[in-house]
Each structure stands twice: as C-alpha cells, then as structure tokens.
Design an enzyme around this catalytic site. Sequence first.
Site, PDB file in Angstrom:
ATOM      1  N   SER A  83      43.432  38.159  51.447  1.00  0.00           N
ATOM      2  CA  SER A  83      43.122  39.082  50.341  1.00  0.00           C
ATOM      3  C   SER A  83      41.625  39.102  50.031  1.00  0.00           C
ATOM      4  O   SER A  83      41.116  40.081  49.488  1.00  0.00           O
ATOM      5  CB  SER A  83      43.938  38.754  49.084  1.00  0.00           C
ATOM      6  OG  SER A  83      43.517  37.544  48.493  1.00  0.00           O
ATOM      7  N   LYS A 131      44.494  31.474  40.846  1.00  0.00           N
ATOM      8  CA  LYS A 131      45.660  31.426  39.962  1.00  0.00           C
ATOM      9  C   LYS A 131      45.659  30.209  39.042  1.00  0.00           C
ATOM     10  O   LYS A 131      46.404  30.184  38.066  1.00  0.00           O
ATOM     11  CB  LYS A 131      46.957  31.468  40.775  1.00  0.00           C
ATOM     12  CG  LYS A 131      47.119  32.672  41.656  1.00  0.00           C
ATOM     13  CD  LYS A 131      46.985  34.008  40.934  1.00  0.00           C
ATOM     14  CE  LYS A 131      48.132  34.336  40.049  1.00  0.00           C
ATOM     15  NZ  LYS A 131      48.143  35.772  39.654  1.00  0.00           N
TER      16      LYS A 131
HETATM   17  N1  PMP Z   1      45.021  37.212  46.294  1.00  0.00           N
HETATM   18  C1  PMP Z   1      45.815  36.128  46.371  1.00  0.00           C
HETATM   19  C2  PMP Z   1      45.720  35.257  47.592  1.00  0.00           C
HETATM   20  C3  PMP Z   1      46.716  35.843  45.337  1.00  0.00           C
HETATM   21  O1  PMP Z   1      47.523  34.772  45.424  1.00  0.00           O
HETATM   22  C4  PMP Z   1      46.779  36.704  44.217  1.00  0.00           C
HETATM   23  C5  PMP Z   1      47.750  36.407  43.096  1.00  0.00           C
HETATM   24  N2  PMP Z   1      49.061  36.848  43.363  1.00  0.00           N
HETATM   25  C6  PMP Z   1      45.950  37.836  44.180  1.00  0.00           C
HETATM   26  C7  PMP Z   1      45.072  38.040  45.238  1.00  0.00           C
HETATM   27  C8  PMP Z   1      46.019  38.848  43.065  1.00  0.00           C
HETATM   28  O2  PMP Z   1      45.648  38.366  41.799  1.00  0.00           O
HETATM   29  P1  PMP Z   1      46.346  38.934  40.484  1.00  0.00           P
HETATM   30  O3  PMP Z   1      47.730  38.363  40.422  1.00  0.00           O
HETATM   31  O4  PMP Z   1      45.487  38.434  39.349  1.00  0.00           O
HETATM   32  O5  PMP Z   1      46.373  40.415  40.556  1.00  0.00           O
END
Ligand code: PMP
Length: 357
Positions: free
Chosen positions: A296, A69
């Site tokens: 994630s 991010k």
């Molecule tokens: N994984 C994590 C740990 C995140 O913090 C985020 C951002 N919210 C994402 C995946 C997904 O990324 P994006 O917001 O670009 O879809």
Amino acid sequence: MSCDFKSCCTQAGVAADAEENCRRCPVNSTGLQHMIGNTPLLEIEYQLDGRPRRLFAKYEQRNMTGSVKDRMAAWIIAKAYQLGELTPGDTIVEATSGNTGISFAAIGRALGHNVRIYMPNWMSAERVGLIRSFGAEVVPVSREDGGFVGSIERAEEYARDHDHVFLPRQFANTANIEAHEHTTGPEIERQLATRGLVADAVLAGVGTGGTIMGLQRHLKRVNPKLGAHPLEPANSPTLRTGHKVGKHRIQGISDEFIPPIVRLGELDEVIDTWDGDAILMAQGLCRDLGLGVGISSGANFLGAAQLVERHPERATIVTIFPDSNKKYLSTDLAREESPADDYLTPRIKLVSFRAIA
Ligand code: PMP
C-alpha cells in the site's frame, strides 16, 4: 487532569467521570505514547520521464508494531477507558484484514487485555502468525462465510453472546479519525514547517478511511485549500462504485465496502492505481532507496506522484507509507512482477530521500 497520550481525554468531549477513568487507563501508565507516533517524514526526490520531482511520505513502520494502525488502536483504547467503555480484564474483539489485528493484539497484551481477531482467511501467513504470537486468538473467516463483512458480523455476534467484551469497531468508530487528526496531522504540519512548507494536498489509500479523514480534518485547518484524495486499487474500485468489484493485491485497503466513517463529500477526487504497479513501486523503493515498505506504500507513492503531475509549480504533496515489507514476503511483493503499458512505475526513477525528524 493531564494525560500524556496527547490529551485524548480533553479532546474527546468527555464523560463526567473521565478523570477517574483516565487514572485507570494503562496507556498512560505504560508510557505507550513514546512507542507510537512521531515517525519521520521522508522527502523523496525522483524523476518522472526524466523531469525532477519531489513528494513527502510519513514512514509509519517506525510505530510499535510496525504500522500506522498502532496510532488508531492506542487512541481507541485510551478513549474507551476515558468513556468507561473499556475496563481492566475486558476482552478486545475486532474484525480486521491484518495490521489492526497486530496492533490490537500487541497493544491489548501490553495493557493486560485478551484479544480475539476475526479475519478473512486469505490474508498473508505473516499477519496470522504475528497476531497469534502476541497471544491473541485468530478466527479465520472464509469467502463463503462472508470474508470482510462476515468477520465484522462474527465479531458483533461474539460480543452479543459474551460479557466483558470491548468492540473497537474501527470502521465505524470516529476515534479512528481523531487518532490521525490529533497525532499524524499535527506531526506532518510541524515537520513541513521546518522546511517552511504547508501541505497542498494529501493522499492515502482507504482501508477504514481513518487516515485520510483525520489528516484532511487537521491539515485543512492549516490550508483551507488542501486537496484531500482517497486512493483505491484500479482493479477494485469500491469507493467509486459503492460495493465490492473485482479483486486486488494491495492488502490493507479497499475492504469490499465504503466504511461508515468515510465521508466522500468531505474529500476530493478518488485516485487509483493498479495493484501490479503498486507492487513494482514498493519493490523499487526497497531496491533503490533501502526503504522496505509494504504494497500500500507503493500504491500511495503512485497516487501522490499523480497529484504532483497535476500541480504546475513545485507543490507540497504528502502521503503515508503505512507499513513495512516484512509481512509480505510470502506474497507477490517478493516475486517478479511484469510491468504493463499503463503503469507509472517504469517512468519513475527514484533518486534519494531525506528524513525529517
Ligand atoms: N495500508 C495498510 C497496509 C493498512 O493496513 C491499512 C489499514 N487497513 C491502510 C493502508 C489504510 O489505512 P486506513 O484504515 O486508515 O484507511
């Protein structure tokens, strides 16, 4: 006018007074771009049911605050300076499930801004503690007060009631996509090219959707046949239903609604994974390969591994490891997780990885 931050100004479709605005932009003068992006691409060898397999993952914990991010936060701030929407002394106010708050809190402070973060009150204690440690104010929002959606409403309300407030609006701001279109995507293209490869498919779990939308924009220019797959938790299939369904433990993705910057029509089939499977995979990446990644990342690995099985030849499938395991030590990631019959992780044996600079 040249900006060191990958020329976001020249790419942004540009306001008349952009040059003067850019001169004021502290992203450039701090050299912040050297602390964000240019992360390693990992080539990971593994076996699925004993058969040799490979996939690629971008190791995003190497960014300034330890997550993907940072790219979005720095890009949105630089672009807002260029457009004259953000000026020194403004307060940055954002709604976020965590990593975005950490990025804006740290980068905002680095650039001299106060930061106020609205956040669902069930996010990990580490996230709240980190955001506060950067001097930002955290405003917790309960489920009764609307959770994710309530956080966005409260941030908008604050901006209406106060002067000198900048709202990044990560879920609706197309600069979020541009950050990945102009940094993450080209890095992946260059890193694969060192192996003589081009991406056949890319997959990323959708929080705001900035990562998958930006990656597909750039990588489709390199390979028009690129498959671009969003991933979501099987326990909470928001993208396929259009609204909040069920509950899941993959913090950072599937925030209860389809974000406005996500254009499902530009993407291919949604892939899913169970949150327990993602936890087991993230634990395995840490235990077996020394890659301390967040939940994630485990989910993205499993999504990419599903795509690998769909390609008969040794295709080049790329995904993202968005952050590290450090913010999840108080969560189920640090507890024993029981495997279920339809999980993929028990069929996977991780073998080795090699980092591409
Ligand atoms: N994984 C994590 C740990 C995140 O913090 C985020 C951002 N919210 C994402 C995946 C997904 O990324 P994006 O917001 O670009 O879809």
